[in-house]
Write a protein that holds these residues in place. Structure first.
Motif, PDB file in Angstrom:
ATOM      1  N   LEU A 100      -3.671  10.949  -8.188  1.00 19.51           N
ATOM      2  CA  LEU A 100      -2.551  11.325  -9.036  1.00 19.51           C
ATOM      3  C   LEU A 100      -2.194  12.803  -8.936  1.00 19.51           C
ATOM      4  O   LEU A 100      -1.086  13.195  -9.299  1.00 19.51           O
ATOM      5  CB  LEU A 100      -2.870  10.961 -10.483  1.00 19.51           C
ATOM      6  CG  LEU A 100      -2.963   9.450 -10.746  1.00 19.51           C
ATOM      7  CD1 LEU A 100      -3.381   9.178 -12.181  1.00 19.51           C
ATOM      8  CD2 LEU A 100      -1.632   8.785 -10.460  1.00 19.51           C
ATOM      9  N   GLY A 101      -3.121  13.596  -8.436  1.00 17.83           N
ATOM     10  CA  GLY A 101      -2.848  15.025  -8.353  1.00 17.83           C
ATOM     11  C   GLY A 101      -1.771  15.390  -7.359  1.00 17.83           C
ATOM     12  O   GLY A 101      -1.285  16.530  -7.371  1.00 17.83           O
ATOM     13  N   VAL A 102      -1.388  14.435  -6.468  1.00 14.13           N
ATOM     14  CA  VAL A 102      -0.388  14.769  -5.452  1.00 14.13           C
ATOM     15  C   VAL A 102       0.857  13.884  -5.546  1.00 14.13           C
ATOM     16  O   VAL A 102       1.669  13.848  -4.628  1.00 14.13           O
ATOM     17  CB  VAL A 102      -0.992  14.678  -4.032  1.00 14.13           C
ATOM     18  CG1 VAL A 102      -2.034  15.760  -3.814  1.00 14.13           C
ATOM     19  CG2 VAL A 102      -1.562  13.293  -3.770  1.00 14.13           C
ATOM     20  N   VAL A 103       1.004  13.165  -6.679  1.00 11.67           N
ATOM     21  CA  VAL A 103       2.227  12.377  -6.875  1.00 11.67           C
ATOM     22  C   VAL A 103       2.735  12.608  -8.302  1.00 11.67           C
ATOM     23  O   VAL A 103       2.004  13.054  -9.183  1.00 11.67           O
ATOM     24  CB  VAL A 103       1.983  10.869  -6.656  1.00 11.67           C
ATOM     25  CG1 VAL A 103       1.655  10.571  -5.215  1.00 11.67           C
ATOM     26  CG2 VAL A 103       0.889  10.328  -7.568  1.00 11.67           C
ATOM     27  N   GLY A 105       3.754  10.409   0.208  1.00 10.76           N
ATOM     28  CA  GLY A 105       4.072  10.629  -1.196  1.00 10.76           C
ATOM     29  C   GLY A 105       5.501  10.233  -1.499  1.00 10.76           C
ATOM     30  O   GLY A 105       6.434  10.708  -0.856  1.00 10.76           O
ATOM     31  N   GLN A 106       5.690   9.351  -2.449  1.00 12.60           N
ATOM     32  CA  GLN A 106       7.037   8.994  -2.890  1.00 12.60           C
ATOM     33  C   GLN A 106       6.960   8.451  -4.306  1.00 12.60           C
ATOM     34  O   GLN A 106       5.918   7.977  -4.746  1.00 12.60           O
ATOM     35  CB  GLN A 106       7.683   7.955  -1.971  1.00 12.60           C
ATOM     36  CG  GLN A 106       6.967   6.612  -1.953  1.00 12.60           C
ATOM     37  CD  GLN A 106       7.657   5.605  -1.034  1.00 12.60           C
ATOM     38  OE1 GLN A 106       8.657   5.918  -0.414  1.00 12.60           O
ATOM     39  NE2 GLN A 106       7.128   4.413  -0.954  1.00 12.60           N
ATOM     40  N   ASP A 107       8.072   8.549  -5.002  1.00 12.55           N
ATOM     41  CA  ASP A 107       8.159   8.003  -6.347  1.00 12.55           C
ATOM     42  C   ASP A 107       8.428   6.512  -6.228  1.00 12.55           C
ATOM     43  O   ASP A 107       9.564   6.058  -6.173  1.00 12.55           O
ATOM     44  CB  ASP A 107       9.280   8.696  -7.118  1.00 12.55           C
ATOM     45  CG  ASP A 107       9.306   8.299  -8.585  1.00 12.55           C
ATOM     46  OD1 ASP A 107       8.798   7.210  -8.915  1.00 12.55           O
ATOM     47  OD2 ASP A 107       9.836   9.070  -9.392  1.00 12.55           O
ATOM     48  N   GLN A 108       7.367   5.722  -6.192  1.00  7.72           N
ATOM     49  CA  GLN A 108       7.518   4.286  -5.998  1.00  7.72           C
ATOM     50  C   GLN A 108       8.071   3.593  -7.240  1.00  7.72           C
ATOM     51  O   GLN A 108       8.717   2.555  -7.136  1.00  7.72           O
ATOM     52  CB  GLN A 108       6.173   3.676  -5.575  1.00  7.72           C
ATOM     53  CG  GLN A 108       5.761   4.170  -4.198  1.00  7.72           C
ATOM     54  CD  GLN A 108       4.396   3.739  -3.733  1.00  7.72           C
ATOM     55  OE1 GLN A 108       4.099   3.851  -2.557  1.00  7.72           O
ATOM     56  NE2 GLN A 108       3.542   3.272  -4.617  1.00  7.72           N
ATOM     57  N   LEU A 109       7.856   4.176  -8.398  1.00  5.76           N
ATOM     58  CA  LEU A 109       8.431   3.614  -9.614  1.00  5.76           C
ATOM     59  C   LEU A 109       9.951   3.652  -9.557  1.00  5.76           C
ATOM     60  O   LEU A 109      10.635   2.674  -9.876  1.00  5.76           O
ATOM     61  CB  LEU A 109       7.936   4.381 -10.839  1.00  5.76           C
ATOM     62  CG  LEU A 109       6.446   4.234 -11.164  1.00  5.76           C
ATOM     63  CD1 LEU A 109       6.046   5.264 -12.207  1.00  5.76           C
ATOM     64  CD2 LEU A 109       6.137   2.833 -11.654  1.00  5.76           C
ATOM     65  N   ASN A 119       0.833  -1.201   0.000  1.00 10.24           N
ATOM     66  CA  ASN A 119       0.000   0.000   0.000  1.00 10.24           C
ATOM     67  C   ASN A 119       0.869   1.254   0.000  1.00 10.24           C
ATOM     68  O   ASN A 119       2.086   1.175   0.193  1.00 10.24           O
ATOM     69  CB  ASN A 119      -0.952  -0.049   1.191  1.00 10.24           C
ATOM     70  CG  ASN A 119      -1.963  -1.170   1.037  1.00 10.24           C
ATOM     71  OD1 ASN A 119      -2.547  -1.346  -0.025  1.00 10.24           O
ATOM     72  ND2 ASN A 119      -2.145  -1.963   2.084  1.00 10.24           N
ATOM     73  N   PRO A 120       0.303   2.428  -0.235  1.00  9.13           N
ATOM     74  CA  PRO A 120       1.127   3.620  -0.467  1.00  9.13           C
ATOM     75  C   PRO A 120       2.147   3.879   0.635  1.00  9.13           C
ATOM     76  O   PRO A 120       1.863   3.698   1.821  1.00  9.13           O
ATOM     77  CB  PRO A 120       0.088   4.747  -0.537  1.00  9.13           C
ATOM     78  CG  PRO A 120      -1.155   4.082  -1.007  1.00  9.13           C
ATOM     79  CD  PRO A 120      -1.137   2.723  -0.370  1.00  9.13           C
ATOM     80  N   GLY A 121       3.315   4.301   0.230  1.00 12.17           N
ATOM     81  CA  GLY A 121       4.344   4.704   1.182  1.00 12.17           C
ATOM     82  C   GLY A 121       5.022   3.523   1.848  1.00 12.17           C
ATOM     83  O   GLY A 121       5.689   2.719   1.191  1.00 12.17           O
TER      84      GLY A 121
END
Length: 582
Positions: free
Chosen positions: A104-107, A117-121, A73-75
């Motif tokens: 998507l508006g905050v990543v 928020g982080q660039d998980q890719l 899950n996120p983060g």
């Protein structure tokens, strides 16, 4: 027009790829997917830690060949996947890592104010074979196809898909998308040419002292039978690599132990060597002292990944192909040849050396009187109780070395350990994944207490899922493998003492059956009582610290070379007693 959510479309696409299990934890971002899992025949297995979920997927794959999905899950939930995903990359385990994401508006990019928020890719890029996001509802099946193509391209491995919540919640017209079965868009594994198979068979048939070395790829490909047929036709030795223990069973007439003087002699004397499903990596100490000078040796290497060809030993014939197809083709050709004059005298000599060394090593173990439990005695009792039909996962430092040497020969896909990366803590979750995939089989995890501490909480997952598996923890209370170097160089240890841990009591608190064993004569009773319990069981064996340190010195010496590189070029292996024929 029928509208379906992104969650339903994603579940449908997962099922088309053969996914039956998803390991992960709930979160609002993925609820539309979770809501559809049952309807599409996908079992959700909640975990206590996301990395353990990847290790469960690893156990499932190694036991059954089935691929699973794991969810972060996120983060922090996604970051927690990384240790497991990196392990899968090194082990060649195909797994789909899904990371959920916020709106998507905050990543991409995230401002400093974004929660989780982080660039998980970017985070996953070095840990996977391929990764990409799904930014449009209609592309869900297409992006999954991109991921699975790369998962199976060459050596299998993990791939990553980023799945933002808005895409899962969005609804679209069912008729707009097409979900394809794997056979409709993916090619199979590479196939050997007729010329290559003819040449390999001719080289082996013409050899004076052929040798077969089988890696984990032989076991994964289901090629053990063909491998053994080749050795029987040639009356030659077969050596499994460290990772490929299940590829050549120790009770087969062609088997030679690869990490002692017999294996050294077989490699040095061989004029043609067939290596299948192995890179001959550092764990197989691919140095001239153990293999002989490359000149005068003709090496045939079969592998599914071109990057593995000739990385440590020069090859004469490289076959980029599925191991089973290639080995069956070679076996078929050898069976049609006149292979006269093969009496197996060299093989008999190597096996005699093996037996002599075994007896020499067994002496101190058999004479050992305690106090406490010798790990070799315990493994003998464990192997006698569960037998060769069980599926074993082995975890830890010296515990894994004892297990490699003393557990019974096993069926295919039935001996699992983590070797290339050496990740500790994989044994328990891997056993859970194996049991999920093979519920009718006996699954046994043998682990050291250091390794057990990483993922012991997953025994609560096993209890919740109702899985009748057995975990045996060798508990001498220290990071034993780390001590010799510290004691030799500094005369003391640094942080190796763990203290006494009653793993059986921990297990009882997690809903499992627990047993405690201080004397070897009590182990059989503990095994029998545990086996009567319909659910997960943990047996805490108070193994002796000094006994656990006394791993056969030749194996330990080779491990030093794994870490430090080969000894001086003029130094032969530690045991020079193996006679070398002219």
């Amino acid at each position: 027009m029928t509208e379906i959510t992104g969650g339903e479309l994603f579940a449908r696409a997962l099922r088309a790829e053969g996914i039956e299990f998803l390991f992960g934890l709930p979160s609002p971002e993925v609820d539309p997917l979770f809501a559809e899992l049952d309807a599409h025949g996908i079992r959700l297995v909640p975990v206590r830690h996301e990395a353990a979920g990847v290790h469960m997927a690893e156990g499932l794959y190694k036991s059954t060949g089935k691929v699973a999905a794991v969810l972060g899950n996120p983060g922090p939930g996604s970051a927690n996947l990384l240790p497991g995903v990196i392990t899968a990359l090194h082990e060649g385990v195909p797994v789909l890592a899904i990371t959920s994401q916020h709106r998507l508006g905050v990543v991409y990019p995230s401002p400093p104010s974004t929660f989780q928020g982080q660039d998980q890719l970017e985070l996953f890029r070095p840990a996977v074979k391929w990764g990409g996001p799904i930014f449009e509802w209609a592309r869900i099946p297409e992006v999954l196809r991109l991921a699975f193509r790369e998962m199976w391209n060459g050596r299998p491995g993990p791939v990553h898909i980023e799945l933002p919540a808005p895409i899962l919640y969005e609804a679209g017209e069912d008729e707009r998308v097409r979900v394809l079965p794997a056979a409709a868009y993916r090619a199979g594994a590479p196939q050997p040419s007729v010329r290559q198979l003819d040449e390999a068979a001719a080289m082996l048939a013409g050899a004076r002292r052929p040798l077969v070395i089988a890696g984990a790829g032989v076991d994964r490909a289901g090629a053990r039978e063909a491998t053994l047929q080749i050795t029987e036709l040639l009356a030659c030795p077969a050596i499994p690599t460290m990772a490929g223990r299940a590829s050549v069973p120790g009770d087969h007439p062609s088997y030679v132990f690869g990490f002692g003087p017999a294996g050294d002699a077989a490699r040095r004397e061989a004029d043609v060597i067939l290596v299948a499903g192995s890179r001959m990596g550092n764990l197989d100490v691919p140095y001239d002292a153990y293999w002989g000078e490359p000149e005068g040796k003709r090496l045939i290497q079969i592998d599914i990944d071109p990057r593995h060809i000739g990385v440590t030993r020069p090859v004469e014939l490289a076959i980029l192909a599925d191991a089973r197809v290639a080995l069956e083709g070679i076996a078929e050709r050898l069976a049609a040849m006149e292979l006269s004059g093969r009496e197996g005298t060299d093989l008999a000599r190597y096996r005699e050396i093996d037996e002599r060394v075994k007896l020499e090593q067994a002496g101190p173990i058999l004479e050992w009187q305690g106090p406490g439990v010798h790990p070799a005695h315990a493994l003998g009792a464990i192997g006698a109780f569960f037998g060769a039909d069980a599926l074993y996962t082995v975890d830890g430092g010296n515990t894994a070395l004892w297990g490699y040497s003393l557990l019974p020969p096993t069926r295919p896909r039935s001996y699992h350990t983590i070797l290339e990366l050496g990740m500790l803590g994989t044994g328990i979750p891997s056993a859970i994944g194996a049991k999920l995939g093979a519920p009718d089989r006996e699954v046994v995890c043998v682990t050291g207490d250091g390794a057990a501490g990483f993922n012991i909480m997953e025994m609560q997952s096993a209890a919740r899922e109702g899985l009748a598996l057995t975990v045996i923890v060798f508990a001498e209370g220290s990071w034993t493998m780390e001590e010799p170097n510290e004691l030799e160089l500094y005369g003391k240890t640094f942080g190796t003492a763990q203290g006494e841990i009653r793993w059986d009591i921990v297990a009882q608190g997690l809903g499992c059956h627990g047993e405690y064993v201080e004397h070897i004569e009590d182990l059989d009773g503990a095994l029998r009582r545990s086996h009567e319990h319909d659910g997960p069981r943990v047996i805490c064996v108070r193994s002796d610290h000094d006994a656990n340190l006394n791993v056969p010195p030749d194996m330990l010496a080779r491990f030093f070379e794994v870490y430090n590189g080969p000894a001086a070029s003029d130094v032969e292996p530690a045991d020079k007693t193996a006679p070398v024929a002219a």
